[in-house]
Design an enzyme around this catalytic site. Structure first.
Site, PDB file in Angstrom:
ATOM      1  N   SER A 269      53.264  62.749  13.942  1.00  6.84           N
ATOM      2  CA  SER A 269      52.473  62.006  12.769  1.00  6.84           C
ATOM      3  C   SER A 269      52.439  62.811  11.580  1.00  6.84           C
ATOM      4  O   SER A 269      53.364  63.338  11.050  1.00  6.84           O
ATOM      5  CB  SER A 269      50.952  61.422  13.318  1.00  6.84           C
ATOM      6  OG  SER A 269      50.761  60.486  12.724  1.00  6.84           O
ATOM      7  N   HIS A 410      51.631  54.684  18.732  1.00  7.40           N
ATOM      8  CA  HIS A 410      51.708  55.779  17.738  1.00  7.40           C
ATOM      9  C   HIS A 410      51.109  56.882  18.818  1.00  7.40           C
ATOM     10  O   HIS A 410      50.007  56.980  19.148  1.00  7.40           O
ATOM     11  CB  HIS A 410      50.704  55.550  16.599  1.00  7.40           C
ATOM     12  CG  HIS A 410      50.889  56.842  15.591  1.00  7.40           C
ATOM     13  ND1 HIS A 410      51.869  56.990  15.109  1.00  7.40           N
ATOM     14  CD2 HIS A 410      50.023  57.700  15.522  1.00  7.40           C
ATOM     15  CE1 HIS A 410      51.588  58.073  13.995  1.00  7.40           C
ATOM     16  NE2 HIS A 410      50.373  58.237  14.332  1.00  7.40           N
TER      17      HIS A 410
HETATM   18  C1  GTR Z   1      47.095  57.887   9.775  1.00 11.41           C
HETATM   19  C2  GTR Z   1      48.130  57.956   8.173  1.00 11.41           C
HETATM   20  C3  GTR Z   1      49.331  58.395   8.872  1.00 11.41           C
HETATM   21  C4  GTR Z   1      49.581  59.229   9.991  1.00 11.41           C
HETATM   22  C5  GTR Z   1      48.594  59.194  10.829  1.00 11.41           C
HETATM   23  C6  GTR Z   1      48.316  60.405  11.565  1.00 11.41           C
HETATM   24  O1  GTR Z   1      45.929  57.773   9.320  1.00 11.41           O
HETATM   25  O2  GTR Z   1      47.905  56.853   7.708  1.00 11.41           O
HETATM   26  O3  GTR Z   1      50.195  58.607   7.872  1.00 11.41           O
HETATM   27  O4  GTR Z   1      49.813  60.561   9.409  1.00 11.41           O
HETATM   28  O5  GTR Z   1      47.359  59.187  10.471  1.00 11.41           O
HETATM   29  O6  GTR Z   1      48.586  61.752  11.313  1.00 11.41           O
HETATM   30  O7  GTR Z   1      47.881  60.409  12.946  1.00 11.41           O
END
Ligand code: GTR
Length: 436
Positions: A269, A410
């Site tokens: 991420s 995710h």
């Molecule tokens: C979210 C963000 C993403 C990603 C994510 C993370 O809030 O929108 O770009 O980086 O966090 O790091 O889990």
């Protein structure tokens, strides 16, 4: 981090999730492929003077430095040089960790020359009973070193809380009960059993992940500008985290147990965005892995699919440099796109991974960055990307530019790690196309 998206009729609301990161999905967030705007990507193989780049030497001496400079100026910001002197201290060692199969070391690495410069704590597991030096995976973690495994010998990290309700963010020693709470993302035993080391650092040791005008973390120890205003190309937090990864690499160069030519940098991420920038800026990383990195990572910004430049700059004003704001709702004006970030890693192998349910990170846009970096990888004598079509879910494609989209959300999972380990076996045991 997990996220939960709740869409109610035409209205929306987005509720978060684990790490108190509030993201709000704007009503115009696009998840429809048919609504992706038409776009033209800058050609990585056409130099600023309009000349086409058709030999490797020209790429290395002319075009690559141009692109690197563009990313520093417009996207991540300009990082300082390494400290003049590498200062580190082995703070603990246990040669019988994990039931005897590993050696666990903890190393405090100073992030500057001045006596008051902060330190980051590297946790390093190395397999026993193998010939040393060993290849190592290196990645930052979100919640403290002690959360990656329940091993009671890991020092509890000091973890930052984020500012809330008028209270400043503060650092507190992690609790015993938080040991191992992120273990699903860090299959330490599997990594060790396959003959690899694992190095990890709590990212907040380098820079806490909230915006305080760059007064905390490493920034104030390196920023030299005298004006009250920060230069628009000054380094943001992603650049700082990546810079920290390079300091761990400095340390690896001094540790005879680590094969410094076989270090894979990995991140999930926001830390996947970070591993890509670390790989682009530091050629010592031999394999670069982006897990679900999305906007500002592997995903093409011009697609405006899922998270967009404006949203990320608004939610996380500290991640990129000030100049990146110019591209809010103005992606077509960017002098780069993220395929050129992948190209900066060439000819070293890169692995881009997505998750099918992680539409916010735009899996197709992540694949396309790899695809459009392919001409650079081929120019440099590698086998580039193995497929022009986006691979189906759970059908990884491995080559110099590897890609998979797996089932699920995710996250960083056992499936992801299985692929990274297989790929590392191929690269580090010599059967991959050698980089020229
Ligand atoms: C979210 C963000 C993403 C990603 C994510 C993370 O809030 O929108 O770009 O980086 O966090 O790091 O889990």
């Amino acid at each position: 981090m997990n996220r939960t998206l709740t869409i109610v009729g035409l209205s929306y609301c987005l509720l978060h999730l684990s790490l108190s990161t509030a993201i709000s999905a704007p009503p115009d967030a696009n998840y429809d492929e048919a609504k992706v705007p038409e776009y033209t990507l800058p050609d990585p193989l056409v130099a600023a003077d309009g000349a086409s780049v058709d030999d490797p030497a020209e790429w290395i001496s002319k075009r690559r430095p141009e692109i690197l400079e563009l990313f520093k100026t417009h996207v991540y910001g300009r990082s300082p040089d390494a400290p003049k002197r590498l200062q580190y201290e082995l703070t603990s060692i246990d040669r019988q960790a994990l039931g005897g199969k590993a050696t666990r070391k903890e190393i405090a690495i100073k992030l500057g020359d001045a006596p008051n410069a902060p330190s980051m704590n590297l946790l390093l597991y190395l397999p026993n009973d193998v010939s040393k030096p060993v290849p190592v995976f290196l990645g930052l973690n979100f919640k403290g070193n002690h959360t990656i495994h329940s091993d009671p010998g890991i020092t509890l990290s000091e973890v930052w809380s984020r500012p809330s309700k008028g209270r400043a963010g503060e650092k507190k020693r992690g609790s015993e009960k938080s040991r191992g709470t992120s273990a699903s993302r860090w299959p330490v035993e599997t990594i060790i059993d396959r003959g690899y080391g694992l190095g990890t650092i709590y990212y907040g040791d380098i820079d806490p992940d909230f915006h305080d005008g760059f007064k905390n973390g490493v920034h104030p120890h390196h920023d030299k500008h005298e004006s009250a205003e920060r230069p628009a190309d000054a380094w943001g937090s992603i650049a700082a985290w990546a810079w920290g990864l390079s300091r761990a690499m400095d340390y690896f160069e001094r540790d005879d147990d680590v094969d410094q030519k076989k270090v894979a940098v990995l991140g999930h991420s926001r830390l996947g965005k970070t591993s890509l920038w670390a790989g682009a800026t530091d050629p010592r990383f031999a394999l670069v892995i982006s897990n679900d990195s999305g906007c500002g990572g592997a995903a093409l910004s011009r697609r405006r699919f899922g998270e967009k430049v404006k949203r990320i700059n608004t939610s996380f004003p500290h991640w990129f440099c000030g100049n990146f704001d110019k591209y809010n709702d103005n992606e077509a004006a960017l002098p780069v796109d993220q395929h050129m970030l992948i190209a900066l890693i060439a000819p070293r192998p890169v692995y881009i991974a997505s998750a099918a349910e992680d539409q916010w990170a735009d899996p197709r846009g992540e694949f396309l960055s790899g695809l459009h970096a392919d001409p650079v990888y081929r120019l440099l004598g590698t086998d580039g990307i193995a497929t022009k079509e986006m691979p189906k879910v759970d059908q990884p494609s491995h080559s110099a530019i590897s890609y998979h989209v797996r089932t699920g959300k995710h996250d960083l999972t056992a499936f992801d790690w299985g692929q990274y380990l297989d790929r590392a076996d191929t690269i580090f045991q010599g059967s991959a196309t050698p980089a020229k």
